[in-house]
Design an enzyme around this catalytic site. Structure first.
Site, PDB file in Angstrom:
ATOM      1  N   LYS A   1       0.812  -1.225   0.000  1.00 17.97           N
ATOM      2  CA  LYS A   1       0.000   0.000   0.000  1.00 17.97           C
ATOM      3  C   LYS A   1       0.844   1.274   0.000  1.00 17.97           C
ATOM      4  CE  LYS A   1      -3.129  -3.105   0.464  1.00 17.97           C
ATOM      5  NZ  LYS A   1      -3.416  -3.857  -0.741  1.00 17.97           N
TER       6      LYS A   1
ATOM      7  N   GLU B   1      -2.229   8.146   7.340  1.00 24.03           N
ATOM      8  CA  GLU B   1      -3.077   8.931   6.456  1.00 24.03           C
ATOM      9  C   GLU B   1      -4.056   9.709   7.310  1.00 24.03           C
ATOM     10  OE1 GLU B   1      -4.067   6.418   2.500  1.00 24.03           O
ATOM     11  OE2 GLU B   1      -5.672   6.507   3.969  1.00 24.03           O
TER      12      GLU B   1
ATOM     13  N   ARG C   1      -7.611  -8.527  -8.203  1.00 26.49           N
ATOM     14  CA  ARG C   1      -8.362  -9.770  -8.418  1.00 26.49           C
ATOM     15  C   ARG C   1      -9.731  -9.455  -9.013  1.00 26.49           C
ATOM     16  NH1 ARG C   1      -9.037  -8.069  -3.070  1.00 26.49           N
ATOM     17  NH2 ARG C   1     -11.235  -7.586  -2.679  1.00 26.49           N
TER      18      ARG C   1
HETATM   19  C1  MV4 Z   1      -9.839   4.571   5.669  1.00 23.26           C
HETATM   20  C2  MV4 Z   1     -10.979   5.051   6.365  1.00 23.26           C
HETATM   21  C3  MV4 Z   1     -10.986   6.374   6.740  1.00 23.26           C
HETATM   22  N1  MV4 Z   1      -9.922   7.170   6.475  1.00 23.26           N
HETATM   23  N2  MV4 Z   1      -8.812   5.394   5.432  1.00 23.26           N
HETATM   24  C4  MV4 Z   1     -11.226   0.009   5.242  1.00 23.26           C
HETATM   25  C5  MV4 Z   1     -11.042  -0.862   4.054  1.00 23.26           C
HETATM   26  C6  MV4 Z   1      -9.809  -0.386   3.418  1.00 23.26           C
HETATM   27  N3  MV4 Z   1      -9.804  -0.607   2.006  1.00 23.26           N
HETATM   28  C7  MV4 Z   1      -9.769   1.054   3.742  1.00 23.26           C
HETATM   29  N4  MV4 Z   1     -10.619   1.240   4.886  1.00 23.26           N
HETATM   30  C8  MV4 Z   1     -10.772   2.455   5.435  1.00 23.26           C
HETATM   31  N5  MV4 Z   1      -9.759   3.322   5.218  1.00 23.26           N
HETATM   32  C9  MV4 Z   1      -8.871   6.648   5.838  1.00 23.26           C
HETATM   33  N6  MV4 Z   1      -7.822   7.445   5.589  1.00 23.26           N
HETATM   34  C10 MV4 Z   1     -12.013   4.163   6.599  1.00 23.26           C
HETATM   35  C11 MV4 Z   1     -11.921   2.869   6.163  1.00 23.26           C
HETATM   36  C12 MV4 Z   1     -13.028   2.018   6.474  1.00 23.26           C
HETATM   37  C13 MV4 Z   1     -13.895   1.565   5.488  1.00 23.26           C
HETATM   38  C14 MV4 Z   1     -13.701   1.866   4.147  1.00 23.26           C
HETATM   39  C15 MV4 Z   1     -14.581   1.412   3.182  1.00 23.26           C
HETATM   40  C16 MV4 Z   1     -15.673   0.647   3.566  1.00 23.26           C
HETATM   41  C17 MV4 Z   1     -15.871   0.329   4.873  1.00 23.26           C
HETATM   42  C18 MV4 Z   1     -14.993   0.780   5.855  1.00 23.26           C
HETATM   43  C19 MV4 Z   1     -15.224   0.452   7.188  1.00 23.26           C
HETATM   44  C20 MV4 Z   1     -14.370   0.908   8.128  1.00 23.26           C
HETATM   45  C21 MV4 Z   1     -13.263   1.686   7.784  1.00 23.26           C
END
Ligand code: MV4
Length: 449
Positions: free
Chosen positions: A115, A199, A290
């Protein structure tokens, strides 16, 4: 390509078998001892038992899978999603054996799977990013200095993580050293790599992702977006396309930026660029290398069989569509039908005594179950995906509701009653939601009533 081994189980194994059959390619299923009676074994041309129920000794065992591939004499392997689908090592072993891995190259999986590197590529491609550390964070002093730039709240993520595992939200500087050491030790035990980055944390975003597709000749397109904002504990529950909140200009802008990122690595096969979306802005999260669970919503609005395209790309064929020929029409939604209690969400494996699938216009069920099948307790609880398409979002919602009513799974519990209830909620239906809505608003309200 004459024969493909599917290194997976469940509905995605069946999805790939179907694509192979339409292309005139023979399919080989693999299965654990817990999956002897699984539908993917019955539908494939051949099936091979590769080990015991535990995934680490069957669906995650590269030696067991490669032995089956040799015995069956396949010329390609499709990894599906989950399991080994994003293992650069597995893709490299396939290459050593002279077997085509139906997916991106090991190099592409490796760089995008990291990442920190993916973020650097995104920056180079002009993809919008949240303020963050440009590189790994290794000590407290570095973390504190970076936090001054980023601001609070911030989030610490594992470079080797993804899908939301091993993340720590930090609210203040006082909290930083403790969360950093927790994040690093969890990253090491979870992913074998303690590299972490930071981040700015977005408190209330939506989740929107862009489908990408590239061939081995440098042609790349994006196939619109999927809105996956409805989730619980980072598990998507409902996905739709197009997103109910995007304007055409926003879609184009983010799609073109995501393509630019893919171009930097000469990306081939299917991929998904994940974004958070808040107040009209996109922020890059990661690229999944994927086929995804929710790919059917894109297939339905684009009229494209993504799995067949993925196989043809792996065979070296060129994309037949250019970006200007790709047009979305209508509206599609998918719900994931799980073997779980509709109130507590506890897994509910067991024998299916009766089964009836919905049908009719605009209805698609990608399922692994049948009457008499026993859902094992060893794996993910997803049994089926109900995908519906309508001319517009309203028709799609009405179609989803009537399909959910028709869907009967007896003998075990499923989350169908949960969806029937959710599709009555006005805020949900108007999509006035964020990724936190289901857990923080909807389910809390449900407990009280
Ligand atoms: C985040 C975020 C808030 N701020 N990054 C969770 C899955 C991963 N792909 C990235 N995720 C998150 N990253 C920042 N800078 C919140 C999440 C996140 C989330 C993102 C998409 C769908 C559901 C989620 C549930 C909890 C946290």
């Amino acid at each position: 390509m004459k024969k493909v081994l599917i290194a997976n189980r469940g509905e995605i194994a069946i999805r790939v078998i179907r694509a192979c059959r339409e292309l005139g390619i023979k399919s080989v299923a693999i299965h654990s001892t817990a999956d002897r009676d699984s539908l993917h074994c019955k539908l494939a041309d051949e099936s091979v038992c590769i080990g015991p129920a535990e995934s680490s000794k069957s669906y995650l065992s590269i030696p067991a899978i490669m032995s089956a591939a040799e015995v069956a004499g396949v010329d390609a392997i499709h990894p599906g999603y989950g399991f080994l689908s994003e293992s650069a090592e597995f893709a490299a072993v396939c290459r050593q054996y002279g077997i085509t891995f139906i997916g991106p190259t090991p190099e592409q999986i490796k760089i995008l799977g990291n990442k920190v590197e993916a973020r650097a590529l995104a920056r180079k491609a002009g993809v919008p990013l949240l303020p963050g550390s440009n590189g790994a964070i290794t000590d407290d002093a570095q973390a504190i200095a970076a936090a001054k730039e980023i601001g609070f709240p911030l989030i610490i993520k594992a470079a080797a993580g993804g899908g939301g595992r091993g993340m720590k939200v930090v609210l203040s500087e006082a909290d930083l050293p403790k969360q950093l050491s927790l994040a690093r030790s969890e990253a090491l035990s979870g992913f074998g790599d303690d590299t972490v980055y930071m981040e700015r944390f977005l408190t209330n975003p939506r989740h929107i992702e862009i489908q990408l597709m590239g061939d081995q000749h440098g042609n790349l397109v994006y196939l619109g977006e999927r809105d996956c904002t409805t989730q619980r504990r980072k598990q998507k529950l409902i996905e739709e396309s197009p997103s109910p909140v995007l304007k055409e200009a926003e879609r184009q802008k983010v799609g073109e930026r995501a393509l630019e990122l893919a171009r930097l690595v000469n990306y081939q096969s299917l991929g998904t660029a994940e974004f958070l979306y808040e107040n009209g802005n996109f922020y890059f999260m990661e690229v999944n290398t994927r086929i995804q669970v929710e790919h059917p919503v894109t297939e339905e609005v684009m009229g494209i069989d993504l799995v067949k395209e993925q196989i043809k790309i792996a065979q070296g064929e060129r994309l037949t569509l250019t970006q200007s020929q790709i047009k979305s029409s209508g509206h599609a939604m998918e719900v994931r039908i799980n073997a779980e209690d509709p109130v507590s969400f506890a897994p509910w494996p067991g024998k299916i005594t009766g089964y009836h699938e919905p049908g009719g216009i605009g209805v698609r069920v990608d399922s692994m179950i049948y009457a008499g099948y026993t859902v094992p307790s060893n794996y993910d609880s997803m049994l089926a995906k109900l995908i519906v398409k309508g001319r517009d979002r309203d028709e799609c919602i009405q179609r989803m509701k009537r399909s959910l009513r028709e869907f009967k799974v007896e003998g075990i519990r499923t989350n169908i009653p949960f969806y029937l209830e959710l599709f009555q909620d006005e805020r949900f239906l108007r999509s006035e939601i964020t990724i936190n809505w289901l857990e923080d608003v909807y389910l809390k309200g449900r407990k009280k009533s």
